[in-house]
Design a protein around this motif. Sequence first.
Motif, PDB file in Angstrom:
ATOM      1  N   ASP A  38     -27.667 -78.536  21.971  1.00  0.00           N
ATOM      2  CA  ASP A  38     -29.009 -78.966  21.571  1.00  0.00           C
ATOM      3  C   ASP A  38     -29.281 -80.443  21.844  1.00  0.00           C
ATOM      4  OD1 ASP A  38     -27.651 -80.395  19.587  1.00  0.00           O
ATOM      5  OD2 ASP A  38     -27.894 -78.802  18.121  1.00  0.00           O
ATOM      6  N   LEU A  39     -28.498 -81.070  22.723  1.00  0.00           N
ATOM      7  CA  LEU A  39     -28.689 -82.492  22.989  1.00  0.00           C
ATOM      8  C   LEU A  39     -29.753 -82.693  24.064  1.00  0.00           C
ATOM      9  CD1 LEU A  39     -24.994 -83.778  22.925  1.00  0.00           C
ATOM     10  CD2 LEU A  39     -26.693 -83.832  21.099  1.00  0.00           C
ATOM     11  N   SER A  40     -31.001 -82.488  23.690  1.00  0.00           N
ATOM     12  CA  SER A  40     -32.091 -82.713  24.639  1.00  0.00           C
ATOM     13  C   SER A  40     -32.269 -84.220  24.847  1.00  0.00           C
ATOM     14  CB  SER A  40     -33.376 -82.101  24.096  1.00  0.00           C
ATOM     15  OG  SER A  40     -33.670 -82.627  22.810  1.00  0.00           O
ATOM     16  N   PRO A  41     -32.578 -84.661  26.072  1.00  0.00           N
ATOM     17  CA  PRO A  41     -32.916 -83.847  27.240  1.00  0.00           C
ATOM     18  C   PRO A  41     -31.747 -83.610  28.197  1.00  0.00           C
ATOM     19  CG  PRO A  41     -33.510 -86.098  27.697  1.00  0.00           C
ATOM     20  CD  PRO A  41     -32.884 -86.091  26.327  1.00  0.00           C
ATOM     21  N   LEU A  42     -30.494 -83.734  27.692  1.00  0.00           N
ATOM     22  CA  LEU A  42     -29.366 -83.345  28.539  1.00  0.00           C
ATOM     23  C   LEU A  42     -29.440 -81.846  28.798  1.00  0.00           C
ATOM     24  CD1 LEU A  42     -26.487 -85.426  26.901  1.00  0.00           C
ATOM     25  CD2 LEU A  42     -28.186 -86.125  28.583  1.00  0.00           C
ATOM     26  N   TYR A  43     -29.730 -81.113  27.745  1.00  0.00           N
ATOM     27  CA  TYR A  43     -30.005 -79.673  27.825  1.00  0.00           C
ATOM     28  C   TYR A  43     -31.338 -79.438  27.123  1.00  0.00           C
ATOM     29  CZ  TYR A  43     -24.912 -79.686  28.370  1.00  0.00           C
ATOM     30  OH  TYR A  43     -23.625 -79.955  28.773  1.00  0.00           O
ATOM     31  N   PHE A  49     -40.491 -77.585  28.709  1.00  0.00           N
ATOM     32  CA  PHE A  49     -39.557 -78.146  29.689  1.00  0.00           C
ATOM     33  C   PHE A  49     -38.213 -77.404  29.689  1.00  0.00           C
ATOM     34  CE2 PHE A  49     -42.359 -81.657  28.335  1.00  0.00           C
ATOM     35  CZ  PHE A  49     -42.932 -81.963  29.560  1.00  0.00           C
ATOM     36  N   LYS A  50     -38.221 -76.179  29.208  1.00  0.00           N
ATOM     37  CA  LYS A  50     -36.986 -75.397  29.136  1.00  0.00           C
ATOM     38  C   LYS A  50     -36.280 -75.353  30.493  1.00  0.00           C
ATOM     39  CE  LYS A  50     -35.169 -70.826  27.892  1.00  0.00           C
ATOM     40  NZ  LYS A  50     -35.509 -69.476  27.392  1.00  0.00           N
ATOM     41  N   GLY A  51     -34.966 -75.634  30.472  1.00  0.00           N
ATOM     42  CA  GLY A  51     -34.170 -75.587  31.700  1.00  0.00           C
ATOM     43  C   GLY A  51     -34.271 -76.818  32.560  1.00  0.00           C
ATOM     44  N   GLN A  52     -35.042 -77.830  32.134  1.00  0.00           N
ATOM     45  CA  GLN A  52     -35.248 -79.022  32.955  1.00  0.00           C
ATOM     46  C   GLN A  52     -34.438 -80.225  32.468  1.00  0.00           C
ATOM     47  OE1 GLN A  52     -39.406 -79.837  33.938  1.00  0.00           O
ATOM     48  NE2 GLN A  52     -39.910 -77.686  33.557  1.00  0.00           N
ATOM     49  N   GLY A  53     -33.442 -79.968  31.630  1.00  0.00           N
ATOM     50  CA  GLY A  53     -32.525 -81.038  31.262  1.00  0.00           C
ATOM     51  C   GLY A  53     -31.601 -81.357  32.427  1.00  0.00           C
ATOM     52  N   ILE A  54     -31.020 -82.550  32.405  1.00  0.00           N
ATOM     53  CA  ILE A  54     -30.176 -82.938  33.531  1.00  0.00           C
ATOM     54  C   ILE A  54     -28.950 -82.040  33.643  1.00  0.00           C
ATOM     55  CG2 ILE A  54     -29.157 -84.771  32.129  1.00  0.00           C
ATOM     56  CD1 ILE A  54     -28.433 -86.180  34.715  1.00  0.00           C
ATOM     57  N   ALA A  55     -28.298 -81.707  32.527  1.00  0.00           N
ATOM     58  CA  ALA A  55     -27.122 -80.842  32.601  1.00  0.00           C
ATOM     59  C   ALA A  55     -27.512 -79.429  33.040  1.00  0.00           C
ATOM     60  CB  ALA A  55     -26.412 -80.799  31.252  1.00  0.00           C
ATOM     61  N   ASP A  56     -28.676 -78.956  32.590  1.00  0.00           N
ATOM     62  CA  ASP A  56     -29.179 -77.657  33.057  1.00  0.00           C
ATOM     63  C   ASP A  56     -29.273 -77.651  34.579  1.00  0.00           C
ATOM     64  OD1 ASP A  56     -29.668 -76.886  30.373  1.00  0.00           O
ATOM     65  OD2 ASP A  56     -31.646 -77.809  30.424  1.00  0.00           O
ATOM     66  N   GLN A  57     -29.894 -78.689  35.115  1.00  0.00           N
ATOM     67  CA  GLN A  57     -30.153 -78.742  36.550  1.00  0.00           C
ATOM     68  C   GLN A  57     -28.878 -78.966  37.360  1.00  0.00           C
ATOM     69  OE1 GLN A  57     -33.337 -78.299  38.194  1.00  0.00           O
ATOM     70  NE2 GLN A  57     -33.551 -77.341  36.180  1.00  0.00           N
ATOM     71  N   ILE A  58     -27.977 -79.784  36.835  1.00  0.00           N
ATOM     72  CA  ILE A  58     -26.693 -80.000  37.526  1.00  0.00           C
ATOM     73  C   ILE A  58     -25.889 -78.704  37.563  1.00  0.00           C
ATOM     74  CG2 ILE A  58     -24.433 -81.110  37.282  1.00  0.00           C
ATOM     75  CD1 ILE A  58     -26.433 -82.951  38.550  1.00  0.00           C
ATOM     76  N   SER A  59     -25.889 -77.945  36.468  1.00  0.00           N
ATOM     77  CA  SER A  59     -25.174 -76.666  36.432  1.00  0.00           C
ATOM     78  C   SER A  59     -25.723 -75.712  37.487  1.00  0.00           C
ATOM     79  CB  SER A  59     -25.278 -76.034  35.039  1.00  0.00           C
ATOM     80  OG  SER A  59     -24.702 -76.870  34.057  1.00  0.00           O
ATOM     81  N   LEU A  60     -27.038 -75.634  37.600  1.00  0.00           N
ATOM     82  CA  LEU A  60     -27.651 -74.762  38.603  1.00  0.00           C
ATOM     83  C   LEU A  60     -27.339 -75.245  40.017  1.00  0.00           C
ATOM     84  CD1 LEU A  60     -31.129 -74.147  36.936  1.00  0.00           C
ATOM     85  CD2 LEU A  60     -29.314 -72.448  37.263  1.00  0.00           C
ATOM     86  N   PHE A  61     -27.343 -76.557  40.211  1.00  0.00           N
ATOM     87  CA  PHE A  61     -27.018 -77.136  41.513  1.00  0.00           C
ATOM     88  C   PHE A  61     -25.595 -76.753  41.920  1.00  0.00           C
ATOM     89  CE2 PHE A  61     -25.112 -80.536  44.023  1.00  0.00           C
ATOM     90  CZ  PHE A  61     -26.036 -80.698  45.042  1.00  0.00           C
ATOM     91  N   LEU A  62     -24.648 -76.920  41.006  1.00  0.00           N
ATOM     92  CA  LEU A  62     -23.248 -76.607  41.313  1.00  0.00           C
ATOM     93  C   LEU A  62     -23.055 -75.113  41.568  1.00  0.00           C
ATOM     94  CD1 LEU A  62     -21.469 -78.890  38.691  1.00  0.00           C
ATOM     95  CD2 LEU A  62     -21.578 -79.248  41.159  1.00  0.00           C
ATOM     96  N   GLN A  63     -23.804 -74.287  40.856  1.00  0.00           N
ATOM     97  CA  GLN A  63     -23.684 -72.838  41.026  1.00  0.00           C
ATOM     98  C   GLN A  63     -23.922 -72.430  42.478  1.00  0.00           C
ATOM     99  OE1 GLN A  63     -26.310 -70.579  38.559  1.00  0.00           O
ATOM    100  NE2 GLN A  63     -25.827 -68.633  39.509  1.00  0.00           N
TER     101      GLN A  63
END
Length: 283
Positions: A38-43, A49-63
Amino acid sequence: MIRFITSVFFLLVSCVLLSLPSSGLAANKPTIRWVSNDLSPLYINSGPFKGQGIADQISLFLQTYLPDYTHEFENINFSRLYALVERNHLVCSGLLFRNQLRDEILHFSNPYKPAYSQVIVSHHPMDYPPEGLSLEKFIAQHEHVLSVQKRRSYGAHLDPILKKEIQKGHINVLDVSTEQMFKMLSHGRIQHFLDIENSVTYYQATHKDQKNIHIVPVATPMDRFFGRVACTKSPAGQALIQKINQIIEDHKRTDEFRRLTELWIAPENLARFRRIYEKEILK
Protein backbone atom coordinates in the motif's frame (compact mmCIF):
# COMPACT_ATOMS: atom_id res chain seq x y z
CA MET A 1 -12.64 -48.88 -43.73
CA ILE A 2 -10.06 -50.42 -41.44
CA ARG A 3 -7.32 -48.49 -43.25
CA PHE A 4 -9.30 -45.25 -42.75
CA ILE A 5 -9.80 -45.89 -39.03
CA THR A 6 -6.12 -46.72 -38.63
CA SER A 7 -5.10 -43.51 -40.38
CA VAL A 8 -7.39 -41.45 -38.18
CA PHE A 9 -6.03 -43.19 -35.06
CA PHE A 10 -2.42 -42.44 -35.97
CA LEU A 11 -3.33 -38.83 -36.80
CA LEU A 12 -4.91 -38.36 -33.39
CA VAL A 13 -1.94 -39.95 -31.63
CA SER A 14 0.42 -37.68 -33.54
CA CYS A 15 -1.57 -34.59 -32.54
CA VAL A 16 -1.44 -35.63 -28.89
CA LEU A 17 2.30 -36.27 -29.02
CA LEU A 18 2.96 -32.94 -30.73
CA SER A 19 1.04 -31.14 -28.02
CA LEU A 20 2.98 -32.71 -25.16
CA PRO A 21 6.29 -30.82 -25.46
CA SER A 22 4.53 -27.45 -25.56
CA SER A 23 2.37 -28.32 -22.54
CA GLY A 24 5.36 -29.68 -20.73
CA LEU A 25 7.36 -26.53 -21.34
CA ALA A 26 4.53 -24.32 -20.08
CA ALA A 27 4.08 -26.47 -17.00
CA ASN A 28 7.81 -26.32 -16.24
CA LYS A 29 8.02 -22.54 -16.27
CA PRO A 30 8.88 -21.20 -12.80
CA THR A 31 6.36 -18.73 -11.41
CA ILE A 32 7.32 -15.29 -10.15
CA ARG A 33 4.90 -13.79 -7.65
CA TRP A 34 5.22 -10.04 -8.14
CA VAL A 35 4.00 -8.46 -4.93
CA SER A 36 2.71 -4.98 -4.23
CA ASN A 37 1.70 -3.21 -1.05
CA ASP A 38 0.00 0.00 0.00
CA LEU A 39 2.96 2.37 -0.36
CA SER A 40 1.49 4.67 -2.99
CA PRO A 41 2.70 5.92 -5.38
CA LEU A 42 5.32 3.14 -5.45
CA TYR A 43 2.34 0.83 -5.87
CA ILE A 44 -1.16 2.07 -6.70
CA ASN A 45 -3.79 -0.60 -6.11
CA SER A 46 -7.01 1.34 -6.62
CA GLY A 47 -8.52 4.56 -7.89
CA PRO A 48 -8.03 6.49 -11.14
CA PHE A 49 -4.26 5.83 -11.21
CA LYS A 50 -4.45 2.10 -10.46
CA GLY A 51 -1.38 0.26 -11.78
CA GLN A 52 0.52 3.48 -12.49
CA GLY A 53 2.89 3.32 -9.55
CA ILE A 54 6.58 3.09 -10.36
CA ALA A 55 6.96 -0.44 -8.95
CA ASP A 56 3.81 -1.52 -10.81
CA GLN A 57 5.26 -0.26 -14.07
CA ILE A 58 8.76 -1.63 -13.48
CA SER A 59 7.28 -5.08 -12.73
CA LEU A 60 5.34 -5.02 -16.00
CA PHE A 61 8.42 -3.80 -17.88
CA LEU A 62 10.55 -6.66 -16.52
CA GLN A 63 7.82 -9.20 -17.28
CA THR A 64 8.14 -8.53 -21.01
CA TYR A 65 11.84 -9.45 -20.86
CA LEU A 66 11.35 -12.57 -18.75
CA PRO A 67 9.31 -14.85 -21.06
CA ASP A 68 10.71 -18.01 -19.46
CA TYR A 69 8.67 -17.36 -16.32
CA THR A 70 4.99 -17.35 -15.49
CA HIS A 71 4.05 -14.07 -13.82
CA GLU A 72 1.48 -13.58 -11.09
CA PHE A 73 0.62 -10.37 -9.22
CA GLU A 74 -0.56 -10.11 -5.62
CA ASN A 75 -1.22 -7.23 -3.25
CA ILE A 76 0.12 -8.17 0.20
CA ASN A 77 1.58 -6.51 3.28
CA PHE A 78 5.19 -6.90 4.41
CA SER A 79 4.33 -9.60 6.97
CA ARG A 80 2.81 -11.75 4.23
CA LEU A 81 5.82 -11.10 1.97
CA TYR A 82 8.22 -12.32 4.64
CA ALA A 83 6.08 -15.42 5.25
CA LEU A 84 6.10 -16.33 1.54
CA VAL A 85 9.86 -15.81 1.31
CA GLU A 86 10.47 -17.99 4.36
CA ARG A 87 8.47 -20.77 2.67
CA ASN A 88 10.80 -20.41 -0.35
CA HIS A 89 8.24 -19.07 -2.82
CA LEU A 90 9.85 -17.13 -5.68
CA VAL A 91 8.60 -13.69 -4.67
CA CYS A 92 9.77 -10.39 -6.16
CA SER A 93 9.11 -6.71 -5.57
CA GLY A 94 9.64 -4.22 -8.36
CA LEU A 95 10.97 -1.61 -5.94
CA LEU A 96 12.36 -1.97 -2.43
CA PHE A 97 15.02 -0.18 -0.46
CA ARG A 98 17.61 -2.26 1.35
CA ASN A 99 17.87 -2.59 5.09
CA GLN A 100 19.43 -5.16 7.40
CA LEU A 101 16.27 -7.22 7.91
CA ARG A 102 15.51 -7.43 4.18
CA ASP A 103 19.11 -8.34 3.35
CA GLU A 104 18.67 -11.47 5.45
CA ILE A 105 15.85 -12.86 3.30
CA LEU A 106 16.07 -11.14 -0.10
CA HIS A 107 18.50 -10.82 -3.00
CA PHE A 108 18.65 -7.27 -4.36
CA SER A 109 19.35 -6.12 -7.89
CA ASN A 110 21.81 -3.41 -8.77
CA PRO A 111 20.34 0.03 -7.97
CA TYR A 112 18.22 1.54 -10.71
CA LYS A 113 16.43 4.44 -9.06
CA PRO A 114 17.54 7.31 -6.82
CA ALA A 115 15.32 7.63 -3.79
CA TYR A 116 12.54 10.13 -3.42
CA SER A 117 13.16 12.93 -0.95
CA GLN A 118 12.02 12.22 2.60
CA VAL A 119 9.63 14.78 4.09
CA ILE A 120 7.68 15.43 7.25
CA VAL A 121 4.00 15.73 6.36
CA SER A 122 2.39 18.02 8.90
CA HIS A 123 -0.64 20.04 9.95
CA HIS A 124 1.74 22.80 10.98
CA PRO A 125 3.83 25.15 8.82
CA MET A 126 7.51 25.20 9.82
CA ASP A 127 10.61 27.13 8.92
CA TYR A 128 13.57 25.07 7.76
CA PRO A 129 17.04 25.65 6.26
CA PRO A 130 17.70 25.12 2.52
CA GLU A 131 19.23 21.67 3.11
CA GLY A 132 16.15 20.52 5.00
CA LEU A 133 15.25 19.97 8.63
CA SER A 134 17.36 17.76 10.90
CA LEU A 135 15.19 14.81 11.93
CA GLU A 136 16.97 14.53 15.30
CA LYS A 137 16.33 18.19 16.10
CA PHE A 138 12.71 17.95 15.01
CA ILE A 139 12.06 14.95 17.28
CA ALA A 140 13.86 16.58 20.20
CA GLN A 141 12.27 20.00 19.93
CA HIS A 142 8.75 19.56 18.62
CA GLU A 143 5.89 19.14 21.06
CA HIS A 144 3.92 16.73 18.87
CA VAL A 145 5.10 13.14 18.38
CA LEU A 146 6.19 12.08 14.90
CA SER A 147 4.39 9.03 13.43
CA VAL A 148 5.96 6.38 11.19
CA GLN A 149 4.73 3.18 9.57
CA LYS A 150 5.52 -0.24 10.98
CA ARG A 151 7.93 -2.46 8.98
CA ARG A 152 8.76 0.35 6.60
CA SER A 153 12.30 1.38 5.72
CA TYR A 154 13.01 5.10 5.48
CA GLY A 155 16.56 4.64 4.25
CA ALA A 156 19.99 3.77 5.60
CA HIS A 157 20.48 7.26 7.00
CA LEU A 158 17.14 7.65 8.80
CA ASP A 159 16.39 4.08 9.95
CA PRO A 160 19.03 4.07 12.76
CA ILE A 161 17.79 7.44 14.02
CA LEU A 162 14.19 6.23 14.01
CA LYS A 163 15.08 2.93 15.73
CA LYS A 164 16.82 4.80 18.56
CA GLU A 165 13.96 7.26 19.01
CA ILE A 166 11.33 4.50 18.88
CA GLN A 167 13.15 2.70 21.70
CA LYS A 168 13.02 5.92 23.73
CA GLY A 169 9.29 6.22 23.12
CA HIS A 170 9.62 9.43 21.13
CA ILE A 171 7.98 8.13 17.95
CA ASN A 172 4.51 6.75 17.31
CA VAL A 173 4.64 3.51 15.22
CA LEU A 174 1.42 2.74 13.34
CA ASP A 175 0.49 -0.44 11.46
CA VAL A 176 -1.61 1.39 8.86
CA SER A 177 -1.45 2.20 5.15
CA THR A 178 -0.13 5.43 3.64
CA GLU A 179 -3.69 6.43 2.71
CA GLN A 180 -4.74 5.93 6.34
CA MET A 181 -1.85 8.11 7.53
CA PHE A 182 -3.15 10.97 5.39
CA LYS A 183 -6.70 10.41 6.67
CA MET A 184 -5.51 10.42 10.30
CA LEU A 185 -3.63 13.66 9.65
CA SER A 186 -6.65 15.30 8.00
CA HIS A 187 -8.85 14.34 10.99
CA GLY A 188 -6.32 15.59 13.54
CA ARG A 189 -5.57 12.13 14.98
CA ILE A 190 -1.87 12.62 14.26
CA GLN A 191 0.04 15.86 13.75
CA HIS A 192 3.05 14.79 11.66
CA PHE A 193 4.27 11.71 9.85
CA LEU A 194 7.35 10.77 7.86
CA ASP A 195 6.94 9.89 4.19
CA ILE A 196 8.34 10.51 0.72
CA GLU A 197 7.59 13.65 -1.27
CA ASN A 198 5.90 11.64 -4.02
CA SER A 199 3.29 10.24 -1.67
CA VAL A 200 2.23 13.84 -1.23
CA THR A 201 2.33 14.44 -4.99
CA TYR A 202 0.02 11.45 -5.45
CA TYR A 203 -2.27 12.36 -2.55
CA GLN A 204 -2.71 15.89 -3.83
CA ALA A 205 -3.51 14.54 -7.32
CA THR A 206 -6.30 12.39 -5.86
CA HIS A 207 -7.52 14.86 -3.17
CA LYS A 208 -7.50 18.22 -4.90
CA ASP A 209 -9.62 19.79 -2.15
CA GLN A 210 -7.07 19.01 0.58
CA LYS A 211 -5.53 22.29 1.74
CA ASN A 212 -4.13 21.74 5.24
CA ILE A 213 -0.98 19.78 4.43
CA HIS A 214 2.49 21.25 4.92
CA ILE A 215 5.65 19.61 3.60
CA VAL A 216 8.98 19.93 5.38
CA PRO A 217 12.06 18.42 3.65
CA VAL A 218 14.28 16.25 5.83
CA ALA A 219 18.05 16.67 5.55
CA THR A 220 19.25 13.31 4.18
CA PRO A 221 22.08 12.25 1.82
CA MET A 222 19.67 11.00 -0.86
CA ASP A 223 22.47 10.33 -3.35
CA ARG A 224 23.38 7.23 -1.34
CA PHE A 225 19.88 5.74 -1.13
CA PHE A 226 18.58 3.75 -4.10
CA GLY A 227 15.62 1.59 -5.04
CA ARG A 228 16.19 -1.93 -6.34
CA VAL A 229 14.30 -5.03 -7.45
CA ALA A 230 14.20 -7.65 -4.70
CA CYS A 231 13.57 -11.41 -4.91
CA THR A 232 13.59 -14.37 -2.55
CA LYS A 233 17.03 -15.22 -1.17
CA SER A 234 17.37 -18.63 -2.80
CA PRO A 235 19.30 -20.09 -5.78
CA ALA A 236 16.26 -19.43 -7.98
CA GLY A 237 15.99 -15.87 -6.68
CA GLN A 238 19.68 -15.26 -7.20
CA ALA A 239 19.53 -16.53 -10.80
CA LEU A 240 16.52 -14.31 -11.46
CA ILE A 241 18.22 -11.23 -10.01
CA GLN A 242 21.19 -11.84 -12.32
CA LYS A 243 18.82 -11.76 -15.31
CA ILE A 244 17.12 -8.62 -13.97
CA ASN A 245 20.51 -6.92 -13.54
CA GLN A 246 21.22 -7.55 -17.21
CA ILE A 247 17.83 -6.17 -18.25
CA ILE A 248 18.46 -3.03 -16.20
CA GLU A 249 21.94 -2.65 -17.66
CA ASP A 250 20.60 -3.03 -21.20
CA HIS A 251 17.81 -0.46 -20.76
CA LYS A 252 18.84 2.07 -18.10
CA ARG A 253 19.94 4.61 -20.73
CA THR A 254 16.73 4.39 -22.75
CA ASP A 255 14.03 7.06 -22.59
CA GLU A 256 11.40 4.40 -21.85
CA PHE A 257 13.14 3.10 -18.74
CA ARG A 258 14.10 6.54 -17.49
CA ARG A 259 10.48 7.71 -17.78
CA LEU A 260 9.47 4.84 -15.51
CA THR A 261 11.97 5.86 -12.84
CA GLU A 262 10.66 9.44 -12.93
CA LEU A 263 7.01 8.62 -12.30
CA TRP A 264 5.46 10.86 -9.63
CA ILE A 265 8.59 12.97 -9.18
CA ALA A 266 7.69 16.42 -7.89
CA PRO A 267 8.47 18.84 -10.78
CA GLU A 268 10.68 21.02 -8.60
CA ASN A 269 12.91 18.03 -7.80
CA LEU A 270 13.18 16.53 -11.27
CA ALA A 271 16.50 18.22 -12.09
CA ARG A 272 18.06 16.96 -8.83
CA PHE A 273 16.76 13.46 -9.52
CA ARG A 274 18.24 13.42 -13.01
CA ARG A 275 21.62 14.63 -11.79
CA ILE A 276 21.82 11.78 -9.29
CA TYR A 277 20.59 9.25 -11.88
CA GLU A 278 23.26 10.27 -14.36
CA LYS A 279 26.02 10.37 -11.75
CA GLU A 280 25.18 7.16 -9.86
CA ILE A 281 23.11 4.90 -12.14
CA LEU A 282 24.77 5.61 -15.49
CA LYS A 283 28.32 5.62 -14.13
